[in-house]
Design a protein around this motif. Structure first.
Motif, PDB file in Angstrom:
ATOM      1  N   VAL A 261     -31.308 -10.059  -0.497  1.00  0.00           N
ATOM      2  CA  VAL A 261     -32.488 -10.163   0.361  1.00  0.00           C
ATOM      3  C   VAL A 261     -32.409 -11.418   1.223  1.00  0.00           C
ATOM      4  CG1 VAL A 261     -34.982 -10.531   0.387  1.00  0.00           C
ATOM      5  CG2 VAL A 261     -33.985  -8.833  -1.140  1.00  0.00           C
ATOM      6  N   VAL A 262     -31.993 -12.537   0.611  1.00  0.00           N
ATOM      7  CA  VAL A 262     -31.851 -13.766   1.382  1.00  0.00           C
ATOM      8  C   VAL A 262     -30.821 -13.550   2.493  1.00  0.00           C
ATOM      9  CG1 VAL A 262     -31.178 -16.187   1.309  1.00  0.00           C
ATOM     10  CG2 VAL A 262     -32.480 -15.213  -0.570  1.00  0.00           C
ATOM     11  N   GLY A 263     -29.702 -12.917   2.136  1.00  0.00           N
ATOM     12  CA  GLY A 263     -28.672 -12.631   3.130  1.00  0.00           C
ATOM     13  C   GLY A 263     -29.204 -11.739   4.235  1.00  0.00           C
ATOM     14  N   ALA A 264     -29.901 -10.680   3.856  1.00  0.00           N
ATOM     15  CA  ALA A 264     -30.402  -9.713   4.844  1.00  0.00           C
ATOM     16  C   ALA A 264     -31.332 -10.386   5.844  1.00  0.00           C
ATOM     17  CB  ALA A 264     -31.113  -8.564   4.139  1.00  0.00           C
ATOM     18  N   SER A 265     -32.089 -11.381   5.367  1.00  0.00           N
ATOM     19  CA  SER A 265     -33.087 -11.976   6.251  1.00  0.00           C
ATOM     20  C   SER A 265     -32.459 -12.765   7.398  1.00  0.00           C
ATOM     21  CB  SER A 265     -34.028 -12.876   5.450  1.00  0.00           C
ATOM     22  OG  SER A 265     -33.383 -14.080   5.109  1.00  0.00           O
ATOM     23  N   VAL A 266     -31.189 -13.173   7.239  1.00  0.00           N
ATOM     24  CA  VAL A 266     -30.572 -13.925   8.338  1.00  0.00           C
ATOM     25  C   VAL A 266     -29.522 -13.083   9.064  1.00  0.00           C
ATOM     26  CG1 VAL A 266     -30.989 -16.213   7.390  1.00  0.00           C
ATOM     27  CG2 VAL A 266     -28.910 -14.995   6.766  1.00  0.00           C
ATOM     28  N   MET A 267     -29.526 -11.773   8.844  1.00  0.00           N
ATOM     29  CA  MET A 267     -28.572 -10.931   9.551  1.00  0.00           C
ATOM     30  C   MET A 267     -29.272 -10.149  10.649  1.00  0.00           C
ATOM     31  SD  MET A 267     -26.144  -9.868   6.390  1.00  0.00           S
ATOM     32  CE  MET A 267     -24.699  -9.279   7.210  1.00  0.00           C
ATOM     33  N   THR A 268     -28.486  -9.286  11.306  1.00  0.00           N
ATOM     34  CA  THR A 268     -29.028  -8.553  12.435  1.00  0.00           C
ATOM     35  C   THR A 268     -29.317  -7.110  12.030  1.00  0.00           C
ATOM     36  OG1 THR A 268     -27.631  -9.924  13.829  1.00  0.00           O
ATOM     37  CG2 THR A 268     -28.612  -7.991  14.849  1.00  0.00           C
ATOM     38  N   ARG A 269     -30.374  -6.595  12.578  1.00  0.00           N
ATOM     39  CA  ARG A 269     -30.759  -5.226  12.273  1.00  0.00           C
ATOM     40  C   ARG A 269     -29.714  -4.249  12.807  1.00  0.00           C
ATOM     41  NH1 ARG A 269     -36.055  -2.504  14.956  1.00  0.00           N
ATOM     42  NH2 ARG A 269     -35.970  -0.534  13.831  1.00  0.00           N
ATOM     43  N   ASN A 270     -29.405  -3.240  12.001  1.00  0.00           N
ATOM     44  CA  ASN A 270     -28.431  -2.249  12.426  1.00  0.00           C
ATOM     45  C   ASN A 270     -28.886  -0.876  11.929  1.00  0.00           C
ATOM     46  OD1 ASN A 270     -26.143  -0.473  12.315  1.00  0.00           O
ATOM     47  ND2 ASN A 270     -24.865  -2.260  12.715  1.00  0.00           N
ATOM     48  N   PRO A 271     -29.042   0.084  12.864  1.00  0.00           N
ATOM     49  CA  PRO A 271     -29.626   1.373  12.478  1.00  0.00           C
ATOM     50  C   PRO A 271     -28.789   2.147  11.460  1.00  0.00           C
ATOM     51  CG  PRO A 271     -29.465   1.151  14.858  1.00  0.00           C
ATOM     52  CD  PRO A 271     -28.733  -0.007  14.273  1.00  0.00           C
ATOM     53  N   SER A 272     -27.462   1.989  11.458  1.00  0.00           N
ATOM     54  CA  SER A 272     -26.673   2.833  10.562  1.00  0.00           C
ATOM     55  C   SER A 272     -26.331   2.149   9.247  1.00  0.00           C
ATOM     56  CB  SER A 272     -25.393   3.304  11.265  1.00  0.00           C
ATOM     57  OG  SER A 272     -24.641   2.192  11.670  1.00  0.00           O
ATOM     58  N   THR A 273     -26.018   0.856   9.292  1.00  0.00           N
ATOM     59  CA  THR A 273     -25.676   0.176   8.038  1.00  0.00           C
ATOM     60  C   THR A 273     -26.812  -0.740   7.570  1.00  0.00           C
ATOM     61  OG1 THR A 273     -24.644  -1.624   9.245  1.00  0.00           O
ATOM     62  CG2 THR A 273     -23.201   0.154   8.545  1.00  0.00           C
ATOM     63  N   PHE A 274     -27.986  -0.620   8.192  1.00  0.00           N
ATOM     64  CA  PHE A 274     -29.170  -1.424   7.872  1.00  0.00           C
ATOM     65  C   PHE A 274     -29.049  -2.863   8.351  1.00  0.00           C
ATOM     66  CE2 PHE A 274     -29.034   1.802   4.472  1.00  0.00           C
ATOM     67  CZ  PHE A 274     -30.150   2.516   4.862  1.00  0.00           C
ATOM     68  N   ILE A 275     -27.934  -3.532   7.948  1.00  0.00           N
ATOM     69  CA  ILE A 275     -27.780  -4.913   8.394  1.00  0.00           C
ATOM     70  C   ILE A 275     -26.351  -5.129   8.859  1.00  0.00           C
ATOM     71  CG2 ILE A 275     -29.568  -6.189   7.142  1.00  0.00           C
ATOM     72  CD1 ILE A 275     -27.618  -6.437   4.832  1.00  0.00           C
ATOM     73  N   SER A 276     -26.163  -6.074   9.773  1.00  0.00           N
ATOM     74  CA  SER A 276     -24.804  -6.407  10.198  1.00  0.00           C
ATOM     75  C   SER A 276     -24.799  -7.838  10.713  1.00  0.00           C
ATOM     76  CB  SER A 276     -24.351  -5.443  11.306  1.00  0.00           C
ATOM     77  OG  SER A 276     -25.214  -5.568  12.416  1.00  0.00           O
ATOM     78  N   LEU A 277     -23.595  -8.352  10.968  1.00  0.00           N
ATOM     79  CA  LEU A 277     -23.460  -9.675  11.564  1.00  0.00           C
ATOM     80  C   LEU A 277     -23.846  -9.565  13.030  1.00  0.00           C
ATOM     81  CD1 LEU A 277     -20.097 -10.581   9.836  1.00  0.00           C
ATOM     82  CD2 LEU A 277     -22.321 -11.661   9.394  1.00  0.00           C
ATOM     83  N   PRO A 278     -24.083 -10.562  13.786  1.00  0.00           N
ATOM     84  CA  PRO A 278     -23.998 -11.981  13.445  1.00  0.00           C
ATOM     85  C   PRO A 278     -25.232 -12.502  12.706  1.00  0.00           C
ATOM     86  CG  PRO A 278     -24.651 -11.744  15.715  1.00  0.00           C
ATOM     87  CD  PRO A 278     -24.409 -10.351  15.197  1.00  0.00           C
ATOM     88  N   LEU A 279     -25.032 -13.676  12.108  1.00  0.00           N
ATOM     89  CA  LEU A 279     -26.144 -14.346  11.450  1.00  0.00           C
ATOM     90  C   LEU A 279     -27.084 -14.937  12.492  1.00  0.00           C
ATOM     91  CD1 LEU A 279     -24.230 -16.343   8.689  1.00  0.00           C
ATOM     92  CD2 LEU A 279     -25.319 -14.117   8.501  1.00  0.00           C
ATOM     93  N   ASN A 280     -28.374 -14.834  12.236  1.00  0.00           N
ATOM     94  CA  ASN A 280     -29.345 -15.493  13.118  1.00  0.00           C
ATOM     95  C   ASN A 280     -30.701 -15.577  12.441  1.00  0.00           C
ATOM     96  OD1 ASN A 280     -31.029 -13.083  13.754  1.00  0.00           O
ATOM     97  ND2 ASN A 280     -29.029 -12.357  14.464  1.00  0.00           N
ATOM     98  N   LEU A 281     -31.588 -16.275  13.084  1.00  0.00           N
ATOM     99  CA  LEU A 281     -32.915 -16.471  12.481  1.00  0.00           C
ATOM    100  C   LEU A 281     -33.984 -15.638  13.200  1.00  0.00           C
ATOM    101  CD1 LEU A 281     -32.865 -20.321  11.795  1.00  0.00           C
ATOM    102  CD2 LEU A 281     -32.745 -18.471  10.114  1.00  0.00           C
ATOM    103  N   ASP A 282     -33.536 -14.576  13.895  1.00  0.00           N
ATOM    104  CA  ASP A 282     -34.484 -13.767  14.660  1.00  0.00           C
ATOM    105  C   ASP A 282     -35.633 -13.243  13.805  1.00  0.00           C
ATOM    106  OD1 ASP A 282     -33.084 -14.217  16.863  1.00  0.00           O
ATOM    107  OD2 ASP A 282     -32.261 -12.184  17.106  1.00  0.00           O
TER     108      ASP A 282
END
Lengths: 286, 255
Positions: A33-54
């Motif tokens: 969850v901590v990791g997911a919160s700093v990643m980018t939204r991705n419709p197919s894999t849910f989360i992906s790089l790059p890291l950001n604080l969006d």
């Protein structure tokens, strides 16, 4: 190490099982969850790089900030009401003779064991437009037309207080149980009036119970998404509703994860305050 | 002062129990609208048991609760024994993790588990529900068993070891009988928590395994459904029986 496994296979098996379960189902998911919160939204894999604080920035988007503040306000009000009802209640309860106390405590634990969804629904029966409360008030002549009670902010708060009150009372009861009568008498003998005794003796001694109660009420009061769903209509959302929508409907994991981390941090803060208050009491007592 | 505190206690208890009483009374109400009294009837119970999907969800929930309570009791008991008897590295971390699971809002646990299951590609259904339910029941079992162990005479297990019993044999013949009441109470609590859970289940269940709380949830979101009164009453009675059983077991074992 090898030797100890050979000597105590049972011990080794127990430790592996216990650690395995907790690492896999508690630690790993939380890191995720901590990791997911700093990643980018991705419709197919849910989360992906790059890291950001969006995701965290999005929390301050006026649209969501409003929801959060409103949720915090409702949770704070719920906690305050629970405290105001629960504090004198726990005090009175700790004074009841022991044999009756058992039964009264039992009656407080019952809600913990019963389905909270069903109990929330029971409130709906009472608060509905042509429900029991309105009919009662109309037949008493207090109001002429049924009042809109359901789908209001008030209904959500009533629901939260109703579900969470026992969680405030139980820790308070346990500190009042420990509050010795002679401490109060001593304070009285030293010339303190009722108010001074309350302020200088009772409140500090029961503070750990207050903080434990606040912790047990405030956080669920932000997370119990089914209460507004059933009683509150679409305008009185909790943080829990936002997290649920982001994860299950909008599929925006980073945002949902960031919101959940804010909840967790609030919890950590409250736990810290609770520890601190207990430690202070311990030092003063020694 | 005395009558004041008495009447205050009574008033709060009334407020806590009125909704429950209303629900139970209305479950026997013949009226369809749900607000007016239309005479005694068992029609809602009847329609409940004639609803195939509802009965299926009931069985699913019972099976889930049964298995989740059993697994969490076994793991919880072993955890409590390990915490009580063994010295090992990271003991405090282990304790802390259990505490965090118990204190953290259910929704936080729910999304973290959903994330894990989806990333691992686990199909949401019985298995994911089971893993999640065992996890949130675990701390409660550990606490119940630890409380029982804390007042226990440490010389007994040592004597057993001195007499040549292996760790496993000693646990089985000395410790297990001692913690039995706590195990039963923990099992009952786990069963009930699992039967009633909405928050975690909302996230980790899939269409292949429908359970009762989620079915109720979808029913009560829109309007009032008289069947829910009947179902709610059944669940309340069920939980009450479980709670009384557990209190009985625990108070007997104290004597």
């Amino acid at each position: 190490m090898m030797r100890s496994i050979k000597q105590q296979p049972f011990r080794a098996a127990v430790l592996v099982l216990v650690w395995g379960w907790l690492l896999f189902l508690v630690l790993a998911p939380n890191i995720l969850v901590v990791g997911a919160s700093v990643m980018t939204r991705n419709p197919s894999t849910f989360i992906s790089l790059p890291l950001n604080l969006d995701a965290y920035r999005q929390l301050f988007n006026p649209l969501y900030l409003d929801v959060f503040l409103h949720s915090l306000y409702m949770a704070a009000l719920t906690t305050l009401i629970c405290l105001l009802i629960g504090y004198p209640f726990a005090w009175a309860l700790s004074r009841v003779e022991k044999r009756r106390q058992m039964l009264l405590i039992f009656l407080l634990i019952v809600p913990f064991w019963t389905n909270s969804l069903v109990r929330t629904y029971a409130l709906k029966l009472i608060l509905a437009t042509n429900g029991l409360l309105n009919s009662a008030l109309m037949s008493l002549g207090v109001i002429d037309e049924p009042a809109q009670l359901l789908y209001t902010e008030g209904a959500v708060i009533v629901g939260l207080v109703y579900l969470l009150l026992p969680f405030m009372i139980l820790p308070l009861y346990s500190v009042f149980e420990d509050l010795r009568q002679d401490v109060l008498l001593a304070s009285h003998d030293l010339g303190a009036g009722r108010f001074a005794t309350f302020k200088n003796v009772v409140v500090p001694l029961t503070l750990p119970g207050v903080l434990a109660g606040v912790m047990l009420v405030l956080l669920p009061a932000m997370g119990l998404f089914f209460v507004p769903d059933i009683l509150g209509g679409s305008r009185n959302l909790l943080v829990g509703n936002v997290i649920k929508n982001q994860f299950l409907d909008a599929r925006n994991w980073p945002f949902g994860a960031a919101a959940s981390i804010v909840l967790t941090l609030t919890m950590a803060l409250l736990m810290f305050a609770h520890r601190l208050s207990k430690r202070r009491l311990g030092e003063e007592g020694a | 002062m005395r009558w004041l505190s008495r009447s205050y206690l009574t008033l709060v208890y009334l407020l806590l129990y009125v909704p429950i009483v209303v629900l139970v009374v209305f479950s026997f109400n013949d009226s369809r609208t749900g607000y007016n009294w239309g005479g005694l009837s068992l029609r809602w119970y009847d329609s409940l048991f004639n609803n195939h999907a509802m009965v299926q969800a009931m069985w699913n929930s019972l099976w889930l609760a049964l298995t989740a309570a059993t697994v969490s009791t076994i793991i919880g008991a072993l955890t409590a024994l390990a915490l009580h008897r063994y010295r090992f590295r990271g003991k405090r971390v282990l304790n802390g993790m259990l505490f965090v699971v118990m204190m953290s809002p259910e929704i936080v646990l729910a999304i973290s588990l959903l994330g894990l299951f989806l990333l691992l590609g686990l199909k949401l259904g019985y298995v994911s529900l089971l893993l999640a339910h065992v996890t949130f029941c675990l701390p409660f079992v550990v606490i119940t068993v630890m409380a029982r162990l804390s007042g226990f005479d440490e010389r007994l297990p040592e004597a057993a070891r001195d007499l040549g019993a292996s760790d496993f044999t000693m646990t089985r013949t000395v410790l297990l009988p001692v913690i039995m009441p706590a195990l039963m109470a923990g099992w009952l609590l786990g069963f009930t928590l699992s039967m009633d859970d909405v928050v975690v289940s909302t996230f980790v269940s899939g269409p292949s395994y429908e359970i009762l709380p989620l079915r109720i949830y979808s029913m009560v979101r829109v309007g009032l459904k008289p069947e829910v009164n009947a179902l709610g009453t059944l669940l309340l009675v069920f939980s009450l029986v479980m709670l009384m059983l557990s209190q009985r077991i625990l108070s007997r074992s104290k004597q």
